[in-house]
Every structure is written in C-alpha cells, then in structure tokens.
Design an enzyme around this catalytic site. Structure first.
Site, PDB file in Angstrom:
ATOM      1  N   ASP A 132       0.826  -1.205   0.000  1.00 38.76           N
ATOM      2  CA  ASP A 132       0.000   0.000   0.000  1.00 38.76           C
ATOM      3  C   ASP A 132       0.863   1.259   0.000  1.00 38.76           C
ATOM      4  OD1 ASP A 132      -2.650  -0.873  -0.027  1.00 38.76           O
ATOM      5  OD2 ASP A 132      -2.736  -1.124   2.138  1.00 38.76           O
ATOM      6  N   LEU A 133       1.831   1.279   0.903  1.00 40.41           N
ATOM      7  CA  LEU A 133       2.688   2.465   1.003  1.00 40.41           C
ATOM      8  C   LEU A 133       3.451   2.691  -0.292  1.00 40.41           C
ATOM      9  CD1 LEU A 133       4.028   1.893   4.637  1.00 40.41           C
ATOM     10  CD2 LEU A 133       2.468   3.719   3.912  1.00 40.41           C
TER      11      LEU A 133
END
Lengths: 413, 413
Positions: free
Chosen positions: B171-172
């Site tokens: 996600d990051l």
C-alpha cells in the site's frame, strides 16, 4: 500489449545522473527510466558494491538483482578516485539544459560530489541524496526494520524471536519517495528557476511510516507495544486457513460486505448469530471481529479443512470473498509459464544472461502497459554519454581509456 | 527545526482531489500535501470505510490511523449517491486552472467518476486510479503479499506456516508510485497540455517488486523457491544475536569493510582464518559469508551472549559495525520521550484527540525538515472548498446542507 502512447513516457527528454547502489536509489532511477527519462547510472570502474549482489544467474554468474534494478538505464564507468574522473562526473552532473542538472546519489563522504560543490557549477541543480539515518549514520533496510519496531510485531504469537522482513520495503519506499521529491522539485524549478537539495534518510522513511499508520501514537497511549499475532490483520478480521490439500489461503473481511459473504459461503451464519448473542458482540463491526478473532477463526477453520483448494477458490471467488492463496515465488513463475499472466510480467533477453522473467512498470496509461527493458553492461555507454553530453572527441576518449580514467564494455566497442 | 524554505513546499498552489480510502491513495495524498499541495480529501457523508480503522485513540475513539494518514489535507463530505452531490464532485474534479484538474481515486464501479466521464469536462485531466488487480479484481495489501510469494519466504526456517507481513508495504509503495506517476504526468501536461489516465494495481506493484529484486528470475532458473531462513540476509551476511541481558541486535556485513570490522571487534579473526583454510572459503566474498552463515553465526554468538547490550552497542558503534537493536514501537516512543529523537518525530495537538506523536515528511531541504500537520475533521472544509473552488454562495451552501447533499463538521460552523 505494448503501446507507444506518449502518456507512458511523460519524462521523455529528462536526463538524470544516478550515482547510487543497492535498492533505494537504483529502484527510483529505474522508475524514472520507465517513465521515459534518460537515466545514466554511474559506477566506479569494476562496478559498485551491488554489482555482484545475489541472486546471481546460474547460467553466467551475472547478478539477477543488478540487472533487474538497473534496466532501462545507460551505464557509465569512471574512476571516481582520480581528479580527472571526478571532473568528468561533476561536468556530467552540472551539464546545461532545462531537462538536465538532476542527480540522485547515496554517497558518503565525497565532498567533491556534495550539493555545495555541484551547485557552484550549476545553481539550479536538483540533487536527491539518500542517507541511512538523518544524522549521517549508516543503515540498511535490514537494520532499519528492527530499529523502528516492525520486526517485533511480525510473526507468530508464540515465536520467541522477532521476525525481520525479507522484502526491502524501506528501500523500495525510499526510492519512490526520492522520485516523488525529485519530480516535485522539478515542478518548482520549471516555475521559479530554483534548484533544490533534497535529503531522505532510509530510517526517516521508516519512522514516518510507523507514525503515519498511527502505531507510534497507539503505543504512546497504551504504554505498551502491540504484540505479535501471527497472520491476523490488526483491528479487523483476516487470517490464514489451510485447505484439505494443504494449500493455505489468506481470508480478509475488512467490510460488512466481505463479512456477509464469508458467513454466507461457509454456512456459519447461525453459529455467528448465536455467538454474537452470547458474547454481546456485533461481528458486523470490525472491532468485534478483531476482538473475537480466535473464535471466529476456529468457527471457520473446519469449512476450509474439509475442502481442497480448487473448491475453496471457486466458491470464495463466486461469493465475492476477499482472499488469496499463499504462493511461493516459484509458484508465481509456474503460473506465469502455464497461463501467461499476470500481464505485467514478461520474458526479456537480458544481455549477459539470456532470457529472464522481468516486469515492466506498474504505471499504466489506461489499460496499456509500457515497454520492457533490459540492463546495460557496466560501462556500455561511457563513450556515448561523454561524447553526447560533454562533447568529448574520439581522441580524447581514447586518451581517457588509456589512462584508466574511464572504462567501457565489450558491447560498447 | 522548522523552516519556511520554499524548497520544502515545491507543490505550493497545486490542487489535488483525493477520493480514496485506507492506505495507498491517502498516504500518497498526504505526501503531496507535505510537499505543499492543497489536497482535498473527499468522503461520503459519515466517512469512508477507513474512517474508524484501528488503531483508535483510547481518549476519544477517533482513529489514530485516519488522522495520521490524512493530516495536512482539507476534508469535504458530499452525498456521493445523489445526483446533485455527484455533480458537485465532478465540478470540483474538473474545475479550471493550470494547477488543478488532478484526481487520485480508488473507487470501483462509479462510472460517473471515470476518466471517460471526467475528461469530457476537462480534457487535460490527470487522474490516477488505484486498483487491486490490474483486471479489476479486489485485493488488499494482506492478500497481495501472500499471492506474490513474499510471505512464504518470510520467517524462521522451522516455521510450518508462512509469515504475512504486518507492514502494509505494498500500500505504502503504491501510494508513492501514484505520486511519482502523477507528478510525471503533470510535467508532461505543463509541456504538451495533455492530461493522462494512469492506473496502478496494488498487485502489479508487488509483482514488479519481486521481479525487480531478481527473485522471480532466480526461482525460474532454480526451478524452486528460496526457502525461509529466519533473519538471515540473503546472499550476504546478516542475522540477529541475543545479548547477555536479552536484548537482540541485527548485525549485517554487506561489504568487506563491515566484515573486517565485525571480525576485529569480536576477536574472531583467527577462528575465521582457520575456518576459511579448512573450508576452502573466502569470507571476504559475501557469497561465502552467506553459504557459511550458520558456522559464522555460531562463531560470533558467544561474543554477544557474554555482553550486555550497552557494551555491545558501544563497542560495535566505535568499530563501525553495521547493526541495530530490535525494538518495539513502544521502545521507539520511550526513546523519543527520553531523548527527543529522532528529529522527524514530534508531538502535535490533533483536534478530536489531543496531543499525539506524529511525523513530518522524510523529504528534507538540506538539513531542514518541513512542518508538522494535523488532520481535519470530516467535512471541516466542505463549505470553504465549495465556495472557493466552485464559487457557491452561502444561500446555496445552506440549501445543500438542508437537502443533505453536503455535510460539515462542528469546527466548520
């Protein structure tokens, strides 16, 4: 599906000098290259410390890691200890042009390559420098991860030791933080004419991330750290199950829709209704799914244990449950060989190795992926770049080769 | 050290509409905000599915996760199911101005918000859309990680089950891939006037990463997957040791310099010389350090086991060994409270919660960090944004509130 949509190469014309090794800087440079930039990776003669990094190809001994992380770049080799070599590098870094004057590096203690030195030669230089810690101390991904607390919250609840990650997540994230900062600085330079010296510490990327997920604030309030809890997803419902044929699936119910689908497909609705009533819980709230994760897991486990993966896969997929199978990287490769997907993967003919499984950029223009690329030989573009950017003549290049200041590769001659 | 160096806010003036939830889109938007952009987070009335995501503050119940990931943004709340609400959103997304017309979203199945629909209203729109899989199937970080093979290579060698990560690394990374793509598209739009529709699948970010590290090519050559091997660093030397007072340190020797320092400081040189001779190995080569990692680890372990962490820390640090201590996130907080570092962390007064430990951007201008920020209340800027961007008058805003099309917060009145 390869396309020449110019939206896939928005950085066409931009020139970036990359003097970095291992993952962070090179992965950032690779990304800029995939977006169309001319990324010139600079190495000392013989290559930087990452040139032989594992995994290596069994066929030729070349690094599969280096060739993957440096694909789509041009490679130049210069003696960084000689005054003449350093002058060439400084000249390349500060060469004129609105689309040049951009440097990414992770060097320590090279004052001749500092922003202070380079910006004297080109005032609007953009330099992105990647450190270990912000105070200059050394750090690598595998030391940063334990330091910021992630290893201690990873792994089985009954594990005596913390689990460090194998994915160099902080490196990859630092690389994309570097590209984001670089492009933001370029946006500003185009408007104001001003350059920038941006610094990113690998450890800061990690500290910021654990803060940005609320984990530090939580530990501060609770006065303690979140314990390891295996493959459970914190604050919601998600865990792994084994099927009758020993496959393992990760099942996640983040939303009410996911949860309803999971209840329905496993025919556990009556049990969960009774549990909710008995416990005074509401499993439609993810907090309660997390609090009662053990009993929910135990209730669901027999359904998975009674079915082979093929059936679990079909049924969960049809029901809209959020899940995936645990695979090895080899199973990813096997599936690619059998089915030809996912579309982001493809085989390229990597000079120095042969056919290798590779990936193109995850940034698509609409449905279209960009092109695949291969890595250069070390020094393959030394002469080409020095001639093109600095205007060096063949005689001068010959002299620099003879003096050992620059080096090429077999393919560049 | 807070500074008003404009190099820290290179995106000042840029306006981005963010209609995304959870980590990927919001962390990307937060980063753009830290770089000076005006990031407007759009939520349905009552908030998106991530509004109550754990960790929650024990003090007020507000999400420490949401407030951390959405700091520095403006918040607007609009009924996304009503025709009038949708028209407001489309108008905001496509409002004129060279620094506007930029949308980040992760919505599924909202055709009125598709690039096709929006670009009819503003031809040079830049839209970055984040998917689960490239084919549109749903996926979250915790399902992608097992799918691409990382969980299966993580954790102790004797562990029966794979270890899924707790850090939402994909996600990051997808968030920063989105910001990189967005700024690259902006660079192109400034030159050509053309917009772009960029799509990023979370799973593609992960597939590309395991390919970019050479892991898929390696598995393809070997015909098998790399096994789990605990905290050992693949292809080099790195592993964890326990000290006499049960602290644990991660020690890494990636280079010859690291290795020499480690041999010297632990006074194991003679043993390693003898081992190298007996085994026909050269531990100055990282491949051999990896091959003989078990015997190297066993040789070093007594030195660590005989000393408390304070001594290990002092001695390794002086010798230039690359290492770190395994800490919990709570120990990170405790150290911050005791020593005031690292400098990237600081306490902010988060409305709705109170003082919380937070982070600013890891992107520094030289040595200078940017400012801290706090998160808005949900809908805090609804009226302000609609008045400012769309020129809505108070009477019209009042009517929209009364009709339930828009919502504010206590602080916005």
């Amino acid at each position: 599906m390869v396309t020449d949509d110019p939206a896939l190469r928005p950085l066409a014309g931009l020139r970036v000098l990359e003097f970095a090794s291992f993952v962070a800087g090179p992965s950032g440079g690779m990304t800029l290259g995939q977006l169309g930039a001319d990324v010139i990776r600079l190495d000392p003669i013989g290559g930087a410390a990452d040139y032989g990094r594992w995994p290596l190809s069994q066929r030729t001994g070349r690094s599969l890691y280096w060739t993957a992380l440096n694909k789509g770049k041009r490679s130049i080799s210069i003696d960084v200890r000689s005054a003449e070599g350093r002058e060439l590098i400084v000249a390349l870094a500060t060469a004129p042009g609105p689309d040049a004057g951009i440097v990414v590096d992770n060097n320590v203690g090279r004052s001749w390559l500092s922003y202070e030195a380079l910006s004297k030669r080109r005032a609007d230089l953009i330099q992105v420098h990647i450190d270990g810690y912000a105070d200059g101390r050394a750090a690598v991904d595998y030391t940063v991860n334990p330091d910021v607390g992630v290893a201690n919250m990873t792994g089985p609840a009954d594990s005596a030791a913390p689990v460090n990650h194998v994915l160099p997540a902080w490196d990859l994230l630092a690389g994309m933080t570097a590209t984001t900062g670089l492009l933001a600085a370029l946006h500003r330079r185009a408007r104001t004419g001003e350059g920038a010296f941006l610094r990113i510490a690998l450890a800061d990327v990690a500290y910021a991330s654990v803060a940005n997920l609320g984990w530090l604030a939580e530990a501060d309030e609770l006065g303690t750290a979140r314990p390891r809890h295996g493959n459970h997803v914190y604050g919601s419902f998600g865990v792994d199950f084994e099927t009758s044929d020993q496959a393992r699936v990760m099942v996640v119910a983040l939303t009410v829709r996911h949860w309803d689908a999971l209840r329905t497909v496993t025919d556990t609705g009556k049990v969960f209704d009774a549990l909710e009533e008995t416990l005074g819980a509401d499993f439609r709230a993810e907090a309660d799914r997390y609090r009662y994760r053990e009993i929910i897991t135990a209730t669901l486990r027999p359904w998975f244990a009674a079915r082979p993966f093929a059936e679990v896969d079909r049924v969960l997929s049809e029901a809209g449950v959020l899940y995936s199978r645990f695979r090895t990287v080899h199973e990813v490769v096997t599936a690619y060989r059998a089915e030809g997907g996912p579309e982001i993967l493809g085989e390229v003919d990597q000079p120095g190795i042969g056919p290798v499984l590779s990936a193109r950029s995850p940034l698509r223009a609409g449905a279209e992926y960009g092109e695949y690329a291969t890595a250069p030989d070390l020094g393959e573009h030394t002469d080409e770049v020095l001639a093109q950017v600095l205007g060096l003549a063949d005689t001068e290049l010959g002299r620099l080769h003879d003096a050992g200041v620059i080096a090429g590769s077999a393919r560049s001659h």
